[in-house]
Design an enzyme around this catalytic site. Structure first.
Site, short mmCIF file in Angstrom:
data_model
loop_
_atom_site.label_atom_id
_atom_site.label_comp_id
_atom_site.label_asym_id
_atom_site.label_seq_id
_atom_site.Cartn_x
_atom_site.Cartn_y
_atom_site.Cartn_z
N TYR A 111 37.63 36.21 45.62
CA TYR A 111 37.28 36.83 44.34
C TYR A 111 37.80 35.94 43.23
O TYR A 111 38.94 35.47 43.26
CB TYR A 111 37.93 38.22 44.21
CG TYR A 111 37.70 38.84 42.85
CD1 TYR A 111 36.67 39.75 42.65
CD2 TYR A 111 38.50 38.50 41.75
CE1 TYR A 111 36.44 40.30 41.40
CE2 TYR A 111 38.27 39.05 40.50
CZ TYR A 111 37.24 39.95 40.33
OH TYR A 111 37.01 40.48 39.09
N GLU A 199 32.44 37.64 36.56
CA GLU A 199 33.04 37.99 37.84
C GLU A 199 32.23 37.38 38.99
O GLU A 199 31.01 37.56 39.05
CB GLU A 199 33.05 39.52 37.95
CG GLU A 199 33.82 40.05 39.11
CD GLU A 199 33.89 41.57 39.06
OE1 GLU A 199 32.84 42.23 39.14
OE2 GLU A 199 35.02 42.09 38.93
#
Ligand code: GDP
Ligand code: MN
Length: 385
Positions: A111, A199
């Site tokens: 991530y 993101e």
């Protein structure tokens, strides 16, 4: 407010920052999907619905095709699909387009995200070696697996920060170099696009030893749209509710909520206080609506129509403190829309400030059934019923 982009739009922008993204294309019809498969020479493909919400994988919006025929079959299934999950709200969103790309052999999922930390008022990089799942869940269960690093508004991560990131993610050698390049590119893109969120989940390590971006979410601060013309052109109004699209057109600050009391207020602070008061009186607001200080009768009427077009609304509260705003203008707008739409819902009005007597007189003489109140608490109590 924030402007969300589709994954394919975000990826187009990220490519320009030199980031590594598997080749992709976008289709709106099955025929287009077939053409793409031919053009890209794909016999296998990942197909992903393009909607302004995450969690597509779990909701059945990400599919893997093993043959060219299957690419067409899955495209037919996914185009026009309605996805409903927590992020979309009960109405769901419809996918008008799908992204088609070459599948990647994943070794590990990470991530990597950037956002503005409102507490410390700086951009931050957030990273985790636990990618592919919801980052909120990782933060809750294993907070030690999340690295948070503030960086400057110049969008430059310093060398020591990049090295720290590589160590935290377990990247070594060539992989570290590629991972650090990716993070640097993301930070730069985040600042240059005036984003409030960028993101990448997941960022993946491939069998071939590359670090590539598999999914991308980019949201832009709409106060910066005046200098982001490319992003303005990308905006897709088909992904928001009819109410939100109408509000945008009339430049009204409108945010839908889950309750049943429609609110029309001027000023963001007063609007928030009004919502708090409704809650305190045992009710729940159906929306946040700030008509602003300079609205005219037409804009007020449109705001009122937007509130009324929400089927959840069973009572309406108009709370206006006239400063620059003139109470009579509000009264004229509300009365025009209420008469035009023949409203039957209970309407509670609280007016104060600039030209209040004229505003009250207009309401009194409108023939509408109105509960009027002089203070906010009484108004909220009446609206909640
Ligand atoms: P989201 O569910 O909306 O976040 O959609 P994603 O684009 O993140 O896709 C969901 C998941 O599908 C990812 O976390 C990956 O595990 C998987 N996925 C997506 N693209 C590929 C691919 O090219 N190869 C493989 N093996 N898995 C993929
Ligand atoms: Mn994802």
């Amino acid at each position: 407010m924030i402007v969300n982009l589709h994954e394919y739009q975000a990826k187009k922008i990220l490519k320009r920052f030199g980031l590594v993204i598997p080749e992709f294309s976008v289709a709106s019809t099955t025929d287009e999907a077939k053409e793409i498969a031919e053009q890209l020479g794909l016999d296998q493909a990942v197909l992903k619905i393009q909607v302004h919400a995450g969690g597509r994988g779990k909701a059945g919006g990400v599919k893997f095709a093993k043959t060219r025929t299957q690419i067409a079959q899955l495209a037919r299934e996914l185009i026009g699909m309605k996805m409903i999950n927590q992020q979309t709200g009960p109405d769901g969103v419809i996918a008008h387009k799908i992204l088609i790309s070459k599948p990647v052999d994943i070794v590990r999922e990470f991530y990597l995200g950037t956002l503005i930390d409102r507490k410390s008022a700086v951009p931050v990089l957030i990273a985790s070696p636990e990618g592919g799942m919801e980052i909120e869940e990782v933060a809750l269960k294993t907070p030690e697996k999340i690295l948070t690093m503030p960086f400057g508004f110049d969008g430059r991560l310093r060398s020591y920060q990049l090295l720290r990131l590589a160590k935290f993610m377990g990247w070594e050698g060539e992989l570290a170099k590629k991972g650090m390049q990716t993070a640097a590119g993301l930070a730069k893109c985040f600042i240059e696009t005036d984003a409030s969120l960028l993101e990448i989940n997941p960022l993946v390590q491939t069998k071939g030893g590359d670090i590539v971006i598999l999914d991308a979410k980019l949201a832009i601060d709409d106060n910066a749209l005046f200098r982001q013309s490319e992003i303005v052109a990308m905006y897709d109004p088909g992904q928001v509710s009819l109410q939100e699209a109408a509000a945008k057109e009339y430049d009204l600050a409108y945010i839908p909520m889950h309750g049943d009391i429609g609110c029309m207020v001027n000023g963001a602070g007063l609007a928030m206080a009004t919502m708090d008061m409704i809650q305190l009186c045992g009710g729940a607001p159906a929306n946040f609506l700030d008509v602003g200080g300079s609205a005219d009768k037409e804009k007020v009427a449109e705001g009122f129509r937007i509130i009324l077009s929400d089927p959840k609304v069973r009572s309406i509260l108009v709370n206006i403190f006239g400063g620059i705003m003139n109470c009579a203008t509000i009264a004229e707008g509300v009365i025009a829309a209420a008469q035009e739409l023949k409203i039957r819902l209970p309407l509670t009005v609280r007016l104060e400030g600039n030209n209040v007597e004229e505003g009250k007189r207009l309401f009194r003489e409108s023939g509408l059934k109105i509960q009027s109140a002089d203070d906010l608490k009484t108004a909220a109590q009446l609206a909640v019923g």
